[in-house]
Scaffold this motif. Structure first.
Motif, short mmCIF file in Angstrom:
data_model
loop_
_atom_site.label_atom_id
_atom_site.label_comp_id
_atom_site.label_asym_id
_atom_site.label_seq_id
_atom_site.Cartn_x
_atom_site.Cartn_y
_atom_site.Cartn_z
N SER A 223 0.85 -1.19 0.00
CA SER A 223 0.00 0.00 0.00
C SER A 223 0.88 1.24 0.00
O SER A 223 2.03 1.20 0.48
N ILE A 224 0.36 2.31 -0.55
CA ILE A 224 1.03 3.60 -0.54
C ILE A 224 -0.01 4.66 -0.21
O ILE A 224 -1.10 4.68 -0.79
N GLU A 225 0.33 5.53 0.74
CA GLU A 225 -0.60 6.55 1.22
C GLU A 225 0.10 7.90 1.18
O GLU A 225 1.22 8.03 1.66
N THR A 226 -0.56 8.89 0.59
CA THR A 226 0.02 10.22 0.43
C THR A 226 -0.97 11.27 0.91
O THR A 226 -2.16 11.24 0.56
N GLN A 227 -0.45 12.22 1.70
CA GLN A 227 -1.23 13.37 2.16
C GLN A 227 -0.47 14.64 1.80
O GLN A 227 0.75 14.70 1.98
N ALA A 228 -1.17 15.61 1.27
CA ALA A 228 -0.51 16.84 0.81
C ALA A 228 -1.39 18.04 1.07
O ALA A 228 -2.63 17.95 1.10
N GLY A 229 -0.74 19.19 1.25
CA GLY A 229 -1.45 20.44 1.43
C GLY A 229 -0.59 21.60 0.91
O GLY A 229 0.63 21.48 0.82
N TYR A 230 -1.23 22.70 0.55
CA TYR A 230 -0.47 23.83 0.01
C TYR A 230 -1.17 25.14 0.35
O TYR A 230 -2.37 25.19 0.64
N PHE A 231 -0.39 26.20 0.29
CA PHE A 231 -0.91 27.57 0.44
C PHE A 231 -0.11 28.46 -0.50
O PHE A 231 1.13 28.39 -0.55
N TYR A 249 3.31 21.04 1.49
CA TYR A 249 3.72 19.96 2.41
C TYR A 249 3.18 18.64 1.87
O TYR A 249 2.02 18.56 1.44
N GLU A 250 4.02 17.61 1.90
CA GLU A 250 3.58 16.30 1.42
C GLU A 250 4.19 15.22 2.31
O GLU A 250 5.38 15.27 2.64
N SER A 251 3.39 14.25 2.67
CA SER A 251 3.84 13.13 3.48
C SER A 251 3.37 11.84 2.82
O SER A 251 2.21 11.73 2.43
N GLY A 252 4.27 10.88 2.71
CA GLY A 252 3.92 9.61 2.06
C GLY A 252 4.50 8.43 2.81
O GLY A 252 5.56 8.52 3.45
N ALA A 253 3.79 7.31 2.75
CA ALA A 253 4.25 6.08 3.39
C ALA A 253 3.95 4.91 2.47
O ALA A 253 2.84 4.81 1.92
N GLN A 254 4.94 4.05 2.29
CA GLN A 254 4.77 2.88 1.43
C GLN A 254 5.16 1.63 2.22
O GLN A 254 6.20 1.59 2.87
N VAL A 255 4.30 0.62 2.16
CA VAL A 255 4.50 -0.62 2.90
C VAL A 255 4.33 -1.79 1.95
O VAL A 255 3.40 -1.80 1.13
#
Length: 282
Positions: A223-231, A249-255
């Motif tokens: 699985s891969i999960e990504t969260q991102a936000g911007y201004f 800002y971006e955060s990702g995790a891959q398992v």
């Protein structure tokens, strides 16, 4: 090749400032393939005939719901203009199924000028099954807020976020036909097509045996999960001067996890001593 494609689209206009739309796309493909390659192979210094047959089904299904809105969130404020909000939510799946893939190798015999199936266990003579499933969730929102300071100083603030998660499960299981005792000295049987050579009447403890030929790496979930936000800030400072700045800002995790299959081995015993003895290995 058998192909099936479809598309569905619908939209709802609540008013000129608010719309919602839905789109769905289905792509499906089925392939039945038979391949024969024949020629001289320098590594073994022989003329060989490689035969492959396979049935593969592929499907992708994509769905997306989107909305666009122009809203006056601050009607009494003289600085803040109408706010634009765009959002999206999507769900997609993809599958690939290999129902029955078979690989065989025949070797040309110079003496009697015929092809006979190879007795070398490393030359193929195997059957495989595979499946892959993907599921993706995706969502995002974008907001744009214009600001007007007296008509000379215009500022546009943009911000938003997005989220995506994809899950995959894949498994491929392959078996190799181990030759039966005396198979190498049976030229008549080795000249036959694989459906006769490896028929059900020849698969038994005294005949051909199926041996697993897959590694643990061919069975996994991931699985891969990504969260991102911007201004972002965009300002028209003067008729000839514009200022823009932003941050993301971006955060990702891959398992990825492989898993061992459960295999049951049973020892054949005489009928009067049933039931048979079985051992379970993971």
């Amino acid at each position: 090749n058998i192909d099936l494609n479809g598309i569905f689209s619908a939209g709802l206009e609540i008013d000129p400032s608010n719309t919602i739309s839905f789109n769905s796309i289905l792509l499906r493909s089925t392939t039945r393939a038979g391949l024969i390659q024949q020629g001289f192979v320098s590594e073994v210094a022989q003329i060989v005939q490689d035969v492959r047959s396979q049935w593969i089904e592929r499907q992708a299904w994509m769905n997306q719901l989107t909305g666009s809105h122009l809203i006056d969130l601050f009607p009494e404020n003289q600085v803040l203009d109408m706010t634009t909000i765009d959002w999206r939510v999507s769900y997609s799946t993809a599958q690939r199924d290999s129902k029955d893939q078979k690989d065989y190798r025949y070797v040309f015999n110079d003496t009697d000028q015929v092809f006979r199936i190879s007795t070398n266990t490393s030359d193929g003579n195997k059957i495989g099954f595979g499946a892959l499933d993907d599921t993706t969730w995706d969502g995002g929102i974008d907001v744009s807020q214009p600001m007007n300071f007296g008509g000379t100083f215009l500022v546009n603030a943009n911000f938003g976020g997005a989220y995506t998660k994809t899950e995959r499960v894949s498994d491929f299981l392959r078996f190799r036909f181990r030759p039966a005792p005396g198979f190498a000295s049976n030229p008549d049987l080795r000249e036959q097509v694989p459906e006769i050579i490896y028929g059900t009447t020849n698969i038994d403890p005294l005949g051909f045996k199926l041996e697993k030929d897959s590694s643990e790496a061919e069975a996994f979930s991931a699985s891969i999960e990504t969260q991102a936000g911007y201004f972002q800030l965009d300002a028209q400072v003067a008729p000839t001067l514009r200022f823009a700045a932003g941050v993301r800002y971006e955060s990702g995790a891959q398992v990825s996890d492989s898993f061992a299959r459960l295999t049951v081995f049973c020892v054949d015993v005489p009928v009067h001593q049933q039931p048979a003895t079985c051992e379970t290995n993971a």
